[in-house]
Design a protein around this motif. Structure first.
Motif, PDB file in Angstrom:
ATOM      1  N   ALA A  51      10.330 -17.019  96.783  1.00 33.41           N
ATOM      2  CA  ALA A  51       9.178 -17.620  97.463  1.00 33.41           C
ATOM      3  C   ALA A  51       8.060 -16.601  97.662  1.00 33.41           C
ATOM      4  CB  ALA A  51       9.613 -18.200  98.809  1.00 33.41           C
ATOM      5  N   VAL A  52       8.419 -15.399  98.036  1.00 31.81           N
ATOM      6  CA  VAL A  52       7.423 -14.345  98.228  1.00 31.81           C
ATOM      7  C   VAL A  52       6.710 -14.060  96.910  1.00 31.81           C
ATOM      8  CG1 VAL A  52       7.153 -11.873  98.724  1.00 31.81           C
ATOM      9  CG2 VAL A  52       8.499 -13.319 100.260  1.00 31.81           C
ATOM     10  N   GLU A  53       7.451 -14.031  95.817  1.00 30.50           N
ATOM     11  CA  GLU A  53       6.840 -13.791  94.500  1.00 30.50           C
ATOM     12  C   GLU A  53       5.887 -14.925  94.123  1.00 30.50           C
ATOM     13  OE1 GLU A  53       6.872 -10.956  92.739  1.00 30.50           O
ATOM     14  OE2 GLU A  53       7.958 -10.212  94.483  1.00 30.50           O
ATOM     15  N   LEU A  54       6.276 -16.165  94.386  1.00 31.65           N
ATOM     16  CA  LEU A  54       5.376 -17.295  94.115  1.00 31.65           C
ATOM     17  C   LEU A  54       4.107 -17.189  94.956  1.00 31.65           C
ATOM     18  CD1 LEU A  54       7.894 -20.272  93.872  1.00 31.65           C
ATOM     19  CD2 LEU A  54       6.451 -19.399  92.023  1.00 31.65           C
ATOM     20  N   ALA A  55       4.262 -16.820  96.221  1.00 36.70           N
ATOM     21  CA  ALA A  55       3.100 -16.673  97.098  1.00 36.70           C
ATOM     22  C   ALA A  55       2.178 -15.558  96.597  1.00 36.70           C
ATOM     23  CB  ALA A  55       3.540 -16.405  98.527  1.00 36.70           C
ATOM     24  N   LYS A  56       2.758 -14.444  96.161  1.00 36.80           N
ATOM     25  CA  LYS A  56       1.946 -13.343  95.629  1.00 36.80           C
ATOM     26  C   LYS A  56       1.158 -13.785  94.407  1.00 36.80           C
ATOM     27  CE  LYS A  56       4.785  -9.376  96.984  1.00 36.80           C
ATOM     28  NZ  LYS A  56       5.714  -8.340  96.485  1.00 36.80           N
ATOM     29  N   GLU A  57       1.805 -14.579  93.559  1.00 37.40           N
ATOM     30  CA  GLU A  57       1.172 -14.985  92.304  1.00 37.40           C
ATOM     31  C   GLU A  57       0.141 -16.090  92.479  1.00 37.40           C
ATOM     32  OE1 GLU A  57       2.415 -16.350  87.780  1.00 37.40           O
ATOM     33  OE2 GLU A  57       3.976 -15.703  89.178  1.00 37.40           O
ATOM     34  N   TYR A  58       0.392 -17.020  93.398  1.00 40.65           N
ATOM     35  CA  TYR A  58      -0.440 -18.228  93.443  1.00 40.65           C
ATOM     36  C   TYR A  58      -1.243 -18.433  94.713  1.00 40.65           C
ATOM     37  CZ  TYR A  58       2.193 -19.420  89.314  1.00 40.65           C
ATOM     38  OH  TYR A  58       2.753 -19.396  88.071  1.00 40.65           O
ATOM     39  N   SER A  59      -1.076 -17.591  95.723  1.00 43.27           N
ATOM     40  CA  SER A  59      -1.770 -17.861  96.977  1.00 43.27           C
ATOM     41  C   SER A  59      -2.638 -16.680  97.398  1.00 43.27           C
ATOM     42  CB  SER A  59      -0.752 -18.239  98.058  1.00 43.27           C
ATOM     43  OG  SER A  59      -1.401 -18.868  99.144  1.00 43.27           O
ATOM     44  N   THR A  60      -2.928 -16.611  98.675  1.00 39.32           N
ATOM     45  CA  THR A  60      -3.853 -15.608  99.192  1.00 39.32           C
ATOM     46  C   THR A  60      -3.190 -14.240  99.320  1.00 39.32           C
ATOM     47  OG1 THR A  60      -3.300 -15.948 101.524  1.00 39.32           O
ATOM     48  CG2 THR A  60      -4.963 -17.424 100.568  1.00 39.32           C
ATOM     49  N   GLU A  61      -3.978 -13.256  99.586  1.00 36.56           N
ATOM     50  CA  GLU A  61      -3.489 -11.883  99.716  1.00 36.56           C
ATOM     51  C   GLU A  61      -2.466 -11.733 100.841  1.00 36.56           C
ATOM     52  OE1 GLU A  61      -5.516  -7.690 100.907  1.00 36.56           O
ATOM     53  OE2 GLU A  61      -6.555  -8.876  99.378  1.00 36.56           O
ATOM     54  N   ASP A  62      -2.668 -12.459 101.933  1.00 36.49           N
ATOM     55  CA  ASP A  62      -1.783 -12.355 103.096  1.00 36.49           C
ATOM     56  C   ASP A  62      -0.592 -13.318 103.058  1.00 36.49           C
ATOM     57  OD1 ASP A  62      -3.404 -10.400 104.276  1.00 36.49           O
ATOM     58  OD2 ASP A  62      -4.700 -11.935 105.152  1.00 36.49           O
ATOM     59  N   SER A  63      -0.582 -14.218 102.096  1.00 36.07           N
ATOM     60  CA  SER A  63       0.433 -15.270 102.072  1.00 36.07           C
ATOM     61  C   SER A  63       1.853 -14.755 101.906  1.00 36.07           C
ATOM     62  CB  SER A  63       0.121 -16.286 100.978  1.00 36.07           C
ATOM     63  OG  SER A  63      -1.008 -17.035 101.343  1.00 36.07           O
ATOM     64  N   SER A  64       2.044 -13.733 101.107  1.00 38.68           N
ATOM     65  CA  SER A  64       3.413 -13.263 100.867  1.00 38.68           C
ATOM     66  C   SER A  64       4.055 -12.764 102.169  1.00 38.68           C
ATOM     67  CB  SER A  64       3.460 -12.186  99.786  1.00 38.68           C
ATOM     68  OG  SER A  64       2.716 -11.053 100.160  1.00 38.68           O
ATOM     69  N   ARG A  65       3.292 -12.075 103.007  1.00 39.64           N
ATOM     70  CA  ARG A  65       3.834 -11.603 104.288  1.00 39.64           C
ATOM     71  C   ARG A  65       4.138 -12.788 105.219  1.00 39.64           C
ATOM     72  NH1 ARG A  65      -0.172  -7.772 103.494  1.00 39.64           N
ATOM     73  NH2 ARG A  65      -1.527  -8.789 105.005  1.00 39.64           N
ATOM     74  N   PHE A  66       3.227 -13.741 105.241  1.00 43.26           N
ATOM     75  CA  PHE A  66       3.405 -14.934 106.067  1.00 43.26           C
ATOM     76  C   PHE A  66       4.660 -15.696 105.629  1.00 43.26           C
ATOM     77  CE2 PHE A  66       2.497 -19.545 106.521  1.00 43.26           C
ATOM     78  CZ  PHE A  66       2.498 -19.625 107.902  1.00 43.26           C
TER      79      PHE A  66
END
Length: 138
Positions: A109-124
């Protein structure tokens, strides 16, 4: 990329599309099923993507309630559409798919967030899913 990673991406695409277009999820799944039927090499990822999407739909109320509970001040409506879909996929895997270790669901999920969402999304995403993982293991 593993078949399950591809499946998560396909599930993300379907959940995101239904959310953004305000389309019934069933219609999006049907269109994807028709596409998958014409691409036999994608069958493995399609089967698990369908399992994810069906699982998210079947447990939507529970999953969304947990996400909101652990998102600390974030409503679902306030979250980026991608983050919402990523969280739903991973939450379903953590809560309802014993074949996927919690750490793997969170990492994917963190990898998907890094690839497709905002800069802060992976931490969230990592923080919310970490709390859901703790809840699930309690």
């Amino acid at each position: 990329m593993s078949a399950r990673s591809k499946a998560r991406k396909r599930a993300l695409d379907m959940l995101f599309q239904a959310d953004v277009r305000a389309e019934p999820l069933e219609r999006v799944v049907e269109a994807e099923a028709a596409r998958a039927a014409g691409e036999p090499d994608r069958l493995a990822s399609w089967m698990y993507a369908r399992e994810i999407v069906d699982g998210v739909a079947d447990h939507a109320a529970e999953i969304d309630e947990l996400i909101v509970s652990y998102a600390q001040g974030w409503s679902l409506a306030r979250m980026p559409n991608v983050d919402r879909a990523v969280l739903r996929i991973a939450a379903w895997e953590i809560l309802h798919n014993p074949e996927v270790p919690t750490a793997v669901a969170i990492d994917e999920a963190v990898e998907l967030a890094k690839e497709y969402s905002t800069e802060d999304s992976s931490r969230f995403v990592n923080g919310v899913l970490g709390r859901i993982g703790e809840y699930a293991s309690a």
